[in-house]
Design an enzyme around this catalytic site. Sequence first.
Site, PDB file in Angstrom:
ATOM      1  N   VAL A 184       0.910  -1.144   0.000  1.00 22.98           N
ATOM      2  CA  VAL A 184       0.000   0.000   0.000  1.00 22.98           C
ATOM      3  C   VAL A 184       0.949   1.194   0.000  1.00 22.98           C
ATOM      4  O   VAL A 184       1.504   1.548   1.030  1.00 22.98           O
ATOM      5  CB  VAL A 184      -0.941   0.000   1.219  1.00 22.98           C
ATOM      6  CG1 VAL A 184      -1.795   1.262   1.233  1.00 22.98           C
ATOM      7  CG2 VAL A 184      -1.815  -1.250   1.224  1.00 22.98           C
ATOM      8  N   PRO A 185       1.201   1.787  -1.170  1.00 26.88           N
ATOM      9  CA  PRO A 185       2.371   2.649  -1.371  1.00 26.88           C
ATOM     10  C   PRO A 185       2.281   4.055  -0.771  1.00 26.88           C
ATOM     11  O   PRO A 185       2.255   5.058  -1.477  1.00 26.88           O
ATOM     12  CB  PRO A 185       2.497   2.700  -2.888  1.00 26.88           C
ATOM     13  CG  PRO A 185       1.092   2.568  -3.370  1.00 26.88           C
ATOM     14  CD  PRO A 185       0.432   1.612  -2.403  1.00 26.88           C
ATOM     15  N   CYS A 186       2.309   4.126   0.548  1.00 32.40           N
ATOM     16  CA  CYS A 186       2.288   5.426   1.224  1.00 32.40           C
ATOM     17  C   CYS A 186       3.558   6.226   0.930  1.00 32.40           C
ATOM     18  O   CYS A 186       3.569   7.447   1.077  1.00 32.40           O
ATOM     19  CB  CYS A 186       2.072   5.247   2.717  1.00 32.40           C
ATOM     20  SG  CYS A 186       3.211   4.120   3.526  1.00 32.40           S
ATOM     21  N   HIS A 187       4.615   5.558   0.495  1.00 33.80           N
ATOM     22  CA  HIS A 187       5.854   6.270   0.146  1.00 33.80           C
ATOM     23  C   HIS A 187       5.667   7.159  -1.076  1.00 33.80           C
ATOM     24  O   HIS A 187       6.465   8.059  -1.312  1.00 33.80           O
ATOM     25  CB  HIS A 187       7.008   5.277  -0.083  1.00 33.80           C
ATOM     26  CG  HIS A 187       6.808   4.338  -1.230  1.00 33.80           C
ATOM     27  ND1 HIS A 187       6.026   3.197  -1.125  1.00 33.80           N
ATOM     28  CD2 HIS A 187       7.272   4.366  -2.500  1.00 33.80           C
ATOM     29  CE1 HIS A 187       6.023   2.564  -2.287  1.00 33.80           C
ATOM     30  NE2 HIS A 187       6.774   3.258  -3.146  1.00 33.80           N
ATOM     31  N   ARG A 188       4.610   6.952  -1.828  1.00 30.45           N
ATOM     32  CA  ARG A 188       4.353   7.747  -3.036  1.00 30.45           C
ATOM     33  C   ARG A 188       3.603   9.045  -2.736  1.00 30.45           C
ATOM     34  O   ARG A 188       3.266   9.783  -3.652  1.00 30.45           O
ATOM     35  CB  ARG A 188       3.573   6.909  -4.055  1.00 30.45           C
ATOM     36  CG  ARG A 188       4.367   5.712  -4.552  1.00 30.45           C
ATOM     37  CD  ARG A 188       3.589   4.876  -5.536  1.00 30.45           C
ATOM     38  NE  ARG A 188       4.331   3.657  -5.844  1.00 30.45           N
ATOM     39  CZ  ARG A 188       3.773   2.538  -6.265  1.00 30.45           C
ATOM     40  NH1 ARG A 188       2.474   2.474  -6.473  1.00 30.45           N
ATOM     41  NH2 ARG A 188       4.524   1.466  -6.504  1.00 30.45           N
TER      42      ARG A 188
END
Length: 172
Positions: free
Chosen positions: A135-139
């Site tokens: 779940v790409p919260c880094h994006r």
Amino acid sequence: MTRSVQGELAVTSLKTPIGILRLAASEDGLVAVVFPQEKKKREFADTRGSDAAQTHLGAAVKALEEYFAGKRKDFSDLKLAPKGTEFQLGVWKALRKIPFGATKTYADIARTIGNPKAMRAVGLANGKNPIPIIVPCHRVIGANGTLTGFGGGLPTKKWLLGHEGVETPALL
């Protein structure tokens, strides 16, 4: 072979270029990816879990290995089972729609979920994401293009975005 307790998590460690990640899965799907440097580290004992939990865990390990090897850009095929409020689940669902190599701001996500004034709440939900990378919260970045808080630390966020081909400003 030992029999597992119904509902018990399957847990493993995975060596990656950003450190050793801990992964946990239930019969319902992947529930956690934990960075080694998380400030409020979630601890999971090594347990085998059910066959279904093992299946979800194995799929997540394979997917992350492919991601770090540059062979995977999408995790939509993985079964996830995060625990959170309705608002958090909505934010995490929106995060999953951010494509590999792209970024969005907190305001973008707030608009996506139909609550354009909820930028701070989106930031809080982003910070509670139990399944980072997948779940790409880094994006999610600041409105001015800067890297903002990240459970794995800003150097890890910068590495992940760089791995995806996103140029980011230097860390101070």
